[in-house]
Design an enzyme around this catalytic site. Structure first.
Site, PDB file in Angstrom:
ATOM      1  N   GLY A  33       0.826  -1.210   0.000  1.00 19.69           N
ATOM      2  CA  GLY A  33       0.000   0.000   0.000  1.00 19.69           C
ATOM      3  C   GLY A  33       0.848   1.241   0.000  1.00 19.69           C
ATOM      4  O   GLY A  33       2.054   1.167  -0.216  1.00 19.69           O
ATOM      5  N   ASN A  34       0.224   2.390   0.217  1.00 20.73           N
ATOM      6  CA  ASN A  34       0.965   3.647   0.260  1.00 20.73           C
ATOM      7  C   ASN A  34       0.315   4.589   1.268  1.00 20.73           C
ATOM      8  O   ASN A  34      -0.705   4.262   1.856  1.00 20.73           O
ATOM      9  CB  ASN A  34       1.052   4.268  -1.139  1.00 20.73           C
ATOM     10  N   HIS A  35       0.930   5.762   1.458  1.00 22.71           N
ATOM     11  CA  HIS A  35       0.513   6.682   2.520  1.00 22.71           C
ATOM     12  C   HIS A  35      -0.611   7.646   2.149  1.00 22.71           C
ATOM     13  O   HIS A  35      -0.846   8.592   2.890  1.00 22.71           O
ATOM     14  CB  HIS A  35       1.711   7.508   2.986  1.00 22.71           C
TER      15      HIS A  35
END
Ligand code: CTP
Ligand code: CA
Length: 227
Positions: A33-35
Site C-alpha cells: 500500500g501507500n501513505h
C-alpha cells in the site's frame, strides 16, 4: 446568496473523483500500500458538490469520511479502481484522478498465508498495474476534462515542473496538479502546495489547506472548460 453558500458555478456538471491509496494483496493477511489519506480527493469532491456538481467519489482505503451529498464507490486494488473508473467515466464531464494507485501488484497473490521458512528471506514477483489515468485520457469523450496528479520528490520548483510536464504528456490528461512530496510533505497533511499545469503553461498555483487548494483546482477546471 445565503451566508456561507458557495457559487453554483459547477451546477450541471457530473464529476467523478478518485481518492485514497489502493492496496494489492500479497496473501490473505498482507498487502502492498501507500501513505495516501484521501484528503485531497475528498476535498475536491466536497468543493465540487458545494459548487453544485453531481459528484461520485471512488474511494480506496480513505482515512477520512466522505463529504455529505456525494455518492461513494469503495474500491481496494488498482484493478478495482480501473474497472470502476471505466464504468463511471463515460457519464462524467470531469474526471479527477487524485487517488494514489499502487504501481505494482503481486504477479500471483498467495491463496494462503505465506509462512517463514527457517531464516530465509522472501522475494516477491511484482508486475505493473494498469495506468488508469492514461487509459481514461485515451478514451476521453468530447467535452470531457481529465485531471491527473503528480506526486514527485523534486529538488526545486523547476525540477517539479519539468517532471510534471513530462508526466502530463505521457498521460495525455488535460490538467496535471503537481506537488512535491519530498520530506513527508503532503501525505496525510492538512496543508499542501500545488502547481497546476496544462500542456502549454502553468494555469494555477495554490498553497493552503487541502480544502482551499481543492477550490483552486475546481477554478482551474472551469477555466480550462471555458477556453
Ligand atoms: N495513476 C493511475 N494509475 C496508476 C498510477 C497512477 O491512474 N497505475 C494516476 C494517479 O492517480 C495520478 C497520476 O496517474 O493522477 C500520476 O501518478 P504518479 O504516481 O505521480 O505517476 P506514475 O505514472 O505512477 O509514475 P511514477 O510513480 O513512476 O512517477
Ligand atoms: Ca505512481
Amino acid at each position: 446568496l445565503a451566508p456561507g453558500a458557495a457559487a453554483q458555478d459547477m451546477a450541471g456538471l457530473r464529476v467523478v473523483v478518485s481518492a485514497g491509496g489502493t492496496q494489492e494483496q500479497i496473501d490473505p493477511v498482507r498487502y502492498l500500500g501507500n501513505h495516501s489519506s484521501g484528503l485531497m480527493g475528498i476535498g475536491i469532491a466536497r468543493a465540487a458538490r458545494l459548487r453544485g456538481a453531481e459528484v461520485i467519489l471512488v474511494g480506496a482505503h480513505m482515512d477520512h469520511e466522505p463529504p455529505a451529498g456525494v455518492s461513494v464507490r469503495r474500491v481496494s486494488s488498482t484493478g478495482d479502481l480501473a474497472a470502476t473508473m471505466a464504468e463511471l467515466s463515460p457519464q462524467a464531464d470531469v474526471v479527477v484522478m487524485a487517488a494514489a494507485p499502487a504501481d505494482f501488484t503481486v504477479a500471483a497473490a498467495a491463496g494462503h498465508k505465506i509462512k517463514k521458512v527457517g531464516d530465509a528471506g522472501l522475494s516477491l514477483d511484482l508486475v505493473q498495474t494498469t495506468d488508469v489515468l492514461a487509459t481514461l485520457a485515451a478514451s476521453r469523450h468530447e467535452g470531457q476534462t481529465i485531471v491527473g496528479f503528480a506526486a514527485e520528490t523534486a529538488d526545486s520548483r523547476e525540477h517539479l515542473l519539468e517532471l510534471g510536464t513530462a508526466k502530463l504528456a505521457r498521460k495525455g490528461a488535460d490538467l496535471l496538479v503537481c506537488n512535491d512530496v519530498s520530506g513527508g510533505k503532503v501525505f496525510g497533511q492538512a496543508r499542501t502546495s500545488v502547481v497546476v499545469i496544462d500542456r502549454d503553461r502553468i494555469v494555477a498555483e495554490a498553497t493552503g489547506s487541502k480544502q482551499v487548494v481543492a477550490h483552486r483546482i475546481c477554478d482551474a477546471v472551469l477555466a480550462q472548460r471555458a477556453d
